[in-house]
Scaffold this motif. Sequence first.
Motif, PDB file in Angstrom:
ATOM      1  N   PRO A  92       0.811  -1.220   0.000  1.00 39.80           N
ATOM      2  CA  PRO A  92       0.000   0.000   0.000  1.00 39.80           C
ATOM      3  C   PRO A  92       0.842   1.267   0.000  1.00 39.80           C
ATOM      4  O   PRO A  92       2.055   1.250   0.235  1.00 39.80           O
ATOM      5  CB  PRO A  92      -0.773  -0.120   1.317  1.00 39.80           C
ATOM      6  CG  PRO A  92       0.205  -0.808   2.232  1.00 39.80           C
ATOM      7  CD  PRO A  92       0.936  -1.800   1.360  1.00 39.80           C
ATOM      8  N   ALA A  93       0.161   2.373  -0.241  1.00 36.50           N
ATOM      9  CA  ALA A  93       0.793   3.684  -0.092  1.00 36.50           C
ATOM     10  C   ALA A  93       1.080   3.952   1.383  1.00 36.50           C
ATOM     11  O   ALA A  93       0.384   3.426   2.259  1.00 36.50           O
ATOM     12  CB  ALA A  93      -0.126   4.764  -0.644  1.00 36.50           C
ATOM     13  N   PRO A  94       2.099   4.743   1.687  1.00 37.15           N
ATOM     14  CA  PRO A  94       2.347   5.110   3.082  1.00 37.15           C
ATOM     15  C   PRO A  94       1.107   5.738   3.718  1.00 37.15           C
ATOM     16  O   PRO A  94       0.354   6.468   3.058  1.00 37.15           O
ATOM     17  CB  PRO A  94       3.489   6.126   2.975  1.00 37.15           C
ATOM     18  CG  PRO A  94       4.188   5.787   1.698  1.00 37.15           C
ATOM     19  CD  PRO A  94       3.099   5.321   0.765  1.00 37.15           C
ATOM     20  N   GLN A  95       0.906   5.454   4.986  1.00 33.00           N
ATOM     21  CA  GLN A  95      -0.271   5.977   5.684  1.00 33.00           C
ATOM     22  C   GLN A  95      -0.331   7.498   5.666  1.00 33.00           C
ATOM     23  O   GLN A  95      -1.412   8.085   5.697  1.00 33.00           O
ATOM     24  CB  GLN A  95      -0.262   5.483   7.140  1.00 33.00           C
ATOM     25  CG  GLN A  95      -0.576   4.010   7.300  1.00 33.00           C
ATOM     26  CD  GLN A  95      -2.052   3.697   7.101  1.00 33.00           C
ATOM     27  OE1 GLN A  95      -2.873   4.604   6.949  1.00 33.00           O
ATOM     28  NE2 GLN A  95      -2.390   2.412   7.096  1.00 33.00           N
ATOM     29  N   ALA A  96       0.820   8.151   5.604  1.00 28.55           N
ATOM     30  CA  ALA A  96       0.855   9.613   5.675  1.00 28.55           C
ATOM     31  C   ALA A  96       0.553  10.289   4.346  1.00 28.55           C
ATOM     32  O   ALA A  96       0.539  11.522   4.266  1.00 28.55           O
ATOM     33  CB  ALA A  96       2.230  10.069   6.174  1.00 28.55           C
ATOM     34  N   MET A  97       0.287   9.513   3.291  1.00 27.88           N
ATOM     35  CA  MET A  97       0.029  10.101   1.976  1.00 27.88           C
ATOM     36  C   MET A  97      -1.459  10.193   1.686  1.00 27.88           C
ATOM     37  O   MET A  97      -2.246   9.382   2.172  1.00 27.88           O
ATOM     38  CB  MET A  97       0.707   9.284   0.878  1.00 27.88           C
ATOM     39  CG  MET A  97       2.197   9.477   0.792  1.00 27.88           C
ATOM     40  SD  MET A  97       2.885   8.751  -0.732  1.00 27.88           S
ATOM     41  CE  MET A  97       2.282   9.929  -1.957  1.00 27.88           C
ATOM     42  N   SER A  98      -1.836  11.171   0.858  1.00 31.67           N
ATOM     43  CA  SER A  98      -3.225  11.295   0.408  1.00 31.67           C
ATOM     44  C   SER A  98      -3.266  12.004  -0.927  1.00 31.67           C
ATOM     45  O   SER A  98      -2.338  12.746  -1.290  1.00 31.67           O
ATOM     46  CB  SER A  98      -4.061  12.090   1.422  1.00 31.67           C
ATOM     47  OG  SER A  98      -3.668  13.454   1.424  1.00 31.67           O
ATOM     48  N   ALA A  99      -4.355  11.775  -1.656  1.00 30.13           N
ATOM     49  CA  ALA A  99      -4.541  12.465  -2.929  1.00 30.13           C
ATOM     50  C   ALA A  99      -4.679  13.971  -2.703  1.00 30.13           C
ATOM     51  O   ALA A  99      -4.157  14.784  -3.477  1.00 30.13           O
ATOM     52  CB  ALA A  99      -5.771  11.919  -3.638  1.00 30.13           C
ATOM     53  N   GLN A 100      -5.371  14.353  -1.628  1.00 25.44           N
ATOM     54  CA  GLN A 100      -5.559  15.765  -1.328  1.00 25.44           C
ATOM     55  C   GLN A 100      -4.218  16.463  -1.127  1.00 25.44           C
ATOM     56  O   GLN A 100      -4.005  17.584  -1.598  1.00 25.44           O
ATOM     57  CB  GLN A 100      -6.428  15.914  -0.079  1.00 25.44           C
ATOM     58  CG  GLN A 100      -6.730  17.361   0.295  1.00 25.44           C
ATOM     59  CD  GLN A 100      -7.605  17.457   1.537  1.00 25.44           C
ATOM     60  OE1 GLN A 100      -7.855  16.452   2.204  1.00 25.44           O
ATOM     61  NE2 GLN A 100      -8.065  18.653   1.841  1.00 25.44           N
ATOM     62  N   GLN A 101      -3.321  15.783  -0.458  1.00 22.23           N
ATOM     63  CA  GLN A 101      -1.985  16.319  -0.202  1.00 22.23           C
ATOM     64  C   GLN A 101      -1.246  16.605  -1.511  1.00 22.23           C
ATOM     65  O   GLN A 101      -0.658  17.672  -1.692  1.00 22.23           O
ATOM     66  CB  GLN A 101      -1.227  15.282   0.632  1.00 22.23           C
ATOM     67  CG  GLN A 101       0.204  15.563   0.980  1.00 22.23           C
ATOM     68  CD  GLN A 101       0.824  14.318   1.610  1.00 22.23           C
ATOM     69  OE1 GLN A 101       1.070  13.331   0.929  1.00 22.23           O
ATOM     70  NE2 GLN A 101       1.045  14.369   2.913  1.00 22.23           N
ATOM     71  N   LEU A 102      -1.313  15.646  -2.463  1.00 23.83           N
ATOM     72  CA  LEU A 102      -0.615  15.846  -3.732  1.00 23.83           C
ATOM     73  C   LEU A 102      -1.303  16.894  -4.596  1.00 23.83           C
ATOM     74  O   LEU A 102      -0.641  17.681  -5.282  1.00 23.83           O
ATOM     75  CB  LEU A 102      -0.490  14.521  -4.485  1.00 23.83           C
ATOM     76  CG  LEU A 102       0.814  13.742  -4.231  1.00 23.83           C
ATOM     77  CD1 LEU A 102       0.927  13.295  -2.788  1.00 23.83           C
ATOM     78  CD2 LEU A 102       0.923  12.545  -5.172  1.00 23.83           C
ATOM     79  N   ARG A 103      -2.638  16.913  -4.565  1.00 23.71           N
ATOM     80  CA  ARG A 103      -3.354  17.946  -5.334  1.00 23.71           C
ATOM     81  C   ARG A 103      -3.002  19.338  -4.808  1.00 23.71           C
ATOM     82  O   ARG A 103      -2.795  20.275  -5.592  1.00 23.71           O
ATOM     83  CB  ARG A 103      -4.865  17.715  -5.250  1.00 23.71           C
ATOM     84  CG  ARG A 103      -5.363  16.511  -6.039  1.00 23.71           C
ATOM     85  CD  ARG A 103      -6.874  16.543  -6.208  1.00 23.71           C
ATOM     86  NE  ARG A 103      -7.582  16.427  -4.943  1.00 23.71           N
ATOM     87  CZ  ARG A 103      -8.079  15.295  -4.439  1.00 23.71           C
ATOM     88  NH1 ARG A 103      -7.950  14.162  -5.123  1.00 23.71           N
ATOM     89  NH2 ARG A 103      -8.719  15.287  -3.290  1.00 23.71           N
ATOM     90  N   ALA A 104      -2.907  19.467  -3.496  1.00 24.21           N
ATOM     91  CA  ALA A 104      -2.571  20.759  -2.895  1.00 24.21           C
ATOM     92  C   ALA A 104      -1.168  21.213  -3.281  1.00 24.21           C
ATOM     93  O   ALA A 104      -0.889  22.420  -3.346  1.00 24.21           O
ATOM     94  CB  ALA A 104      -2.699  20.678  -1.371  1.00 24.21           C
ATOM     95  N   ALA A 105      -0.309  20.238  -3.549  1.00 21.04           N
ATOM     96  CA  ALA A 105       1.063  20.564  -3.950  1.00 21.04           C
ATOM     97  C   ALA A 105       1.175  20.830  -5.449  1.00 21.04           C
ATOM     98  O   ALA A 105       2.285  21.063  -5.948  1.00 21.04           O
ATOM     99  CB  ALA A 105       1.996  19.431  -3.551  1.00 21.04           C
ATOM    100  N   GLY A 106       0.043  20.767  -6.151  1.00 18.44           N
ATOM    101  CA  GLY A 106       0.038  21.103  -7.569  1.00 18.44           C
ATOM    102  C   GLY A 106       0.156  19.924  -8.514  1.00 18.44           C
ATOM    103  O   GLY A 106       0.240  20.110  -9.736  1.00 18.44           O
TER     104      GLY A 106
END
Length: 539
Positions: A92-106
């Motif tokens: 799985p992806a690391p627990q600390a990652m999310s799609a929202q996090q990456l979208r916010a980073a552009g």
Amino acid sequence: MPAFPDFSSNHHPYMSRRSAVYARRGMVATSQPLAAQAGLQVLQAGGNAIDAAIAAAAALTVVEPTANGIGGDAFALVWHQGKLHGLNASGPAPQAMSAQQLRAAGHKEVPKYGALPVTVPGTPSAWAAMAQRFGRLPLSQSMAGAIALAQDGFPVSPVVAHAWQAAWNNFKREFKDPHFQSWFDTFGLDGRAPNAGDLWRSPGHAATLQAIAADNAESFYRGALAERTVAFIGAAGGHMALSDLADYQPQWVDPIGVNYRGYDVWEIPPNGHGMVALMALNLLKKYDFGERDTLQTYHRQIEAIKLAYADGLAHIAEPAHMKFSVEQLLSESYADERRKLIGERATLPVAGDPSRGGTVYLCTADAEGNMVSFIQSNYMGFGSGLVVPGTGISLHNRGNNFTLEEGHANELAGGKRPYHTIIPGFMTRDNQAVGPFGVMGGFMQPQGHVQMVMNTVDFGLNPQASLDAPRWEWEKGNKVSIEHSTAEHLFRGLAGLGHEVSWSGNQLGFGRGQIIWRNDAGVLCGGTEPRTDGCVAAW
């Protein structure tokens, strides 16, 4: 119809420099000869087909690093004592990652390279789980050949050298961050990619394999190797935590299958996309196919794959996140509805609503009846481009298969596994094993599975002829790529039906397969991929 495929024929209608291989006591088919030999040596030392698969898989991380590695994922179908077992060792992806996090980073999508697409590697856990449940030998014995290849070195094979050079040139252009330097340090030879016949060795890789073998991968997930991996990913900008590795366990799963003209074809359930092959076969089984190399055969195969992929890309994800069940997507009533969309011309299908109705592949068999269909991958060749310094652990980039689309079944989330392209295949008839098969190569894999099943069942080709036959690959929309060895009238005919066809000289783009069938007399028959450095080692 016979209980098993007829592989006694010496009919080879397609160009190949290979013959089918026959044996009685054991067989290992891989994409690289030294890996096949590593598996055969384990069989001859008293190991079973499971031990041989582990041996070959570990060796492939050394001799074919262009397609897989210690830091990748793996799936397996294991036939043992009359029953088929599935193993999902994707992480799985690391627990600390999310799609929202990456979208916010552009980010519009998960990057291909670097630390962000790195998910928990599952491959070492697959070796340990298989050895513990079904193996006869300890990992220290089954992995000894791979360790020796990494420590002592080996001459690089031709197709691997070609892929290595292509990756080197690409990474030289792409990689400017200093964290990528360890990739060049690990996989370079005097500041370049090795050529065919060059001796290449990796002591760090050998030491890591030795550590995995010594403690059944404990150090990789909960020890010193885990600490080095997490520290490096963090320094490179990733979010992996020690707990992500420590909490990970591969999953034994029930395979899913459909019946195709009396044969049961089996795949690993989602998050893998083997179900795409099964959906396509469900559509195709109501047609009569008299000949392989006809316009109607090609057209219907391509249209069935397009329909299956429309559903697969929309609906396949972690089972808990899927809107429709496997049973719904594989139901006869849904297949009957979708089949109505296959007409006389190429179409652009969309996902339906069933509620209304770079990878390596290997296979093994032993004299006791055990058989293994095994696949492992770093994705896109070398994966993320990150190598944990001094370890040979080339980290995969499976997270790139997540989507950042909000609300999609395959949206990135911490602790969630992505849509996964690697799929081992297996075929049975009347609850007896026919054998393992697979065609590695990203999104080509379900398409290769369909073509191999039909080559066997519909067209009566032996394993080698099945793999020799020209292939096609649907890419997107109405775009279809076909091999130069395909008859020109098929190319022109498909274009006339609205397919956007193109010739392709990229032999690796059409996948690399292996097949082993067993008949009712216990004789094994194997075929290996002519498009790569494939080998069948037999006993």
